[in-house]
Enzyme design. Sequence first.
Site, PDB file in Angstrom:
ATOM      1  N   LYS A  23     -15.386 -22.639  16.877  1.00  0.00           N
ATOM      2  CA  LYS A  23     -15.754 -22.934  15.491  1.00  0.00           C
ATOM      3  C   LYS A  23     -16.361 -21.730  14.792  1.00  0.00           C
ATOM      4  CE  LYS A  23     -19.424 -25.466  14.488  1.00  0.00           C
ATOM      5  NZ  LYS A  23     -20.332 -26.594  14.197  1.00  0.00           N
ATOM      6  N   GLY A  85     -28.376 -29.649  24.279  1.00  0.00           N
ATOM      7  CA  GLY A  85     -29.028 -29.785  22.988  1.00  0.00           C
ATOM      8  C   GLY A  85     -29.552 -28.482  22.423  1.00  0.00           C
ATOM      9  N   LYS A 359       7.032   2.068   5.009  1.00  0.00           N
ATOM     10  CA  LYS A 359       6.276   1.936   6.254  1.00  0.00           C
ATOM     11  C   LYS A 359       6.014   3.316   6.827  1.00  0.00           C
ATOM     12  CE  LYS A 359       8.283   1.435  10.164  1.00  0.00           C
ATOM     13  NZ  LYS A 359       7.697   2.447  11.067  1.00  0.00           N
ATOM     14  N   HIS A 371      13.726   1.782  -7.027  1.00  0.00           N
ATOM     15  CA  HIS A 371      14.191   0.429  -6.729  1.00  0.00           C
ATOM     16  C   HIS A 371      15.132   0.383  -5.527  1.00  0.00           C
ATOM     17  CE1 HIS A 371      16.341   1.686 -10.685  1.00  0.00           C
ATOM     18  NE2 HIS A 371      16.812   2.399  -9.680  1.00  0.00           N
ATOM     19  N   ASN A 385      12.716  12.397  -6.691  1.00  0.00           N
ATOM     20  CA  ASN A 385      13.232  11.106  -7.138  1.00  0.00           C
ATOM     21  C   ASN A 385      14.258  10.618  -6.128  1.00  0.00           C
ATOM     22  OD1 ASN A 385      13.401   9.230  -9.762  1.00  0.00           O
ATOM     23  ND2 ASN A 385      15.442   9.404  -8.863  1.00  0.00           N
ATOM     24  N   ALA A 388      18.551   4.761  -6.245  1.00  0.00           N
ATOM     25  CA  ALA A 388      18.581   3.349  -5.879  1.00  0.00           C
ATOM     26  C   ALA A 388      19.394   3.118  -4.613  1.00  0.00           C
ATOM     27  CB  ALA A 388      19.164   2.534  -7.029  1.00  0.00           C
ATOM     28  N   SER A 413      22.206   7.654  -5.697  1.00  0.00           N
ATOM     29  CA  SER A 413      22.130   6.277  -5.229  1.00  0.00           C
ATOM     30  C   SER A 413      22.898   6.108  -3.922  1.00  0.00           C
ATOM     31  CB  SER A 413      22.719   5.335  -6.290  1.00  0.00           C
ATOM     32  OG  SER A 413      21.945   5.385  -7.469  1.00  0.00           O
ATOM     33  N   ALA A 431      25.850  10.597  -4.754  1.00  0.00           N
ATOM     34  CA  ALA A 431      25.828   9.161  -4.507  1.00  0.00           C
ATOM     35  C   ALA A 431      26.681   8.824  -3.291  1.00  0.00           C
ATOM     36  CB  ALA A 431      26.338   8.416  -5.734  1.00  0.00           C
TER      37      ALA A 431
END
Length: 498
Positions: A23, A85, A359, A371, A385, A388, A413, A431
């Site tokens: 508890k 007790g 991570k 994104h 940069n 995506a 991307s 890309a």
Amino acid sequence: MSDAAVVILAAGAGTRMKSDTPKVLHSLAGRSMLAHSMHAVAGLGPRHLVVVVGKHREQVAPAALQIGEHLGRTVDIAVQEEQRGTGHAVECGLAALPADFHGVVVVTAGDVPLLDTDTLAQLIATHDAESADVTLLTTTMADPTGYGRILRTQDGEVIGIVEQADATESQRAITEVNAAVYAFGVGALRSALSRLKTDNAQGELYLTDAIALVRGDGGTVRAVHVDDPALVAGVNDRVQLADLGAELNRRVVAAHQRAGVTIVDPATTWIDVDVTIGRDTVVRPGTQLLGATAVGGRCEIGPDTTLTDVTVGDGAQVIRTHGTSSQIGAGAVVGPFTYLRPGTALGADGKLGAFVETKNATIGTGTKVPHLTYVGDADIGEHSNIGASSVFVNYDGETKSRTTIGSHVRTGSDTMFVAPVTVGDGAYTGAGTVIRDDVPPGALAVSAGPQRNIEGWVARKRPGSKAAAAAEAAAADGDTAAADRAAATAKPAPATGE
């Protein structure tokens, strides 16, 4: 209060919690109930701090020692082998004190999470000022069920405590209850404990019976009434745990508001007791700030954000984000729908946008990952940069490897970085590129070959499909349009004489 000892009772079975967790180790506002109790008494600066354990000692004792280490003080563990007790539990606690100890003994419980240092200090001050042999905390409850009732003379003197199970109907109507927090002169306590009996409904040695024994010896008994019942409320089941947790959160939230933090909806905002928040920060609805999270000033946090052990720099925005054990630099923007896993460090003015997961990654000042990207086991320089849908491929099924991206890098991307790999400062990637080898500074890395169109593939491989029908119609429309264009641009035939 250096010449004092504190005994915390944490030996109970806690059966009404119906839990494999003891508890006193159930948590609210980021600390176990035992930790709340130990923090409160540590603020008194006692010479000795004893925690009495019994059932679940293999879990409770190590937890108590760890809390003591966090508080920077020694903790003595006393074991109550049999559950006989509260009086017997205190007797076990006294056995851990030096034989020549002659100070004040404060007795409290490990399941009273809102009890604070100020209330305990008031107890001690009254005890000393009145030269009392025992001083106890009491409070008044609208529903006193389960608590011992305070018995007083007509002139208000405390003469004893009767437990609920032993109380008469008239005594059960009393609403002033025992808070189970005491200050004893050690001599009076030892004497009373030696004379406790088990002639009660529970067949136990009640510490509460010591009050009448001290008074019977001609000792001075005093009481301090606590006007706020929540401060001394105990927890016996999960309903009471939730109720006190909500009350504690309300107080924590209000304290931040009074310190200059805007909390838009206190009812949906949960803040642990060890969280710090700077002035003029706005916390929006549905936000949880947990653990040792530290938020700077002028930040915007939420809505619908959970941060655990996260440091947020001044002026940062964190929107609809779940983060753990991470750092967010000043002026950075995170979210919405961003997942910061342990080891993430985003630099000042950086950006982690929608559906980005990170991570064990260091992301430099001004760098943006706008994104749809996974950044794991990576170091990214400043003002780069990341396009995506990029993925930092850090795991080959056996080993995790790191990717290093330089400063002022621009990646297209859908770039895949197959670790271990390094991309130099100022480099670009096209890309859809799969980076398997290092990219020199200033280079453009492209791995895709020329596009090849296989005419008529759908008609041959998917005959009768909607795609084939659409392609056939488009081809027919194209032939008609071509004929119309040819007619419009055709030169008129030369005139002939007659």
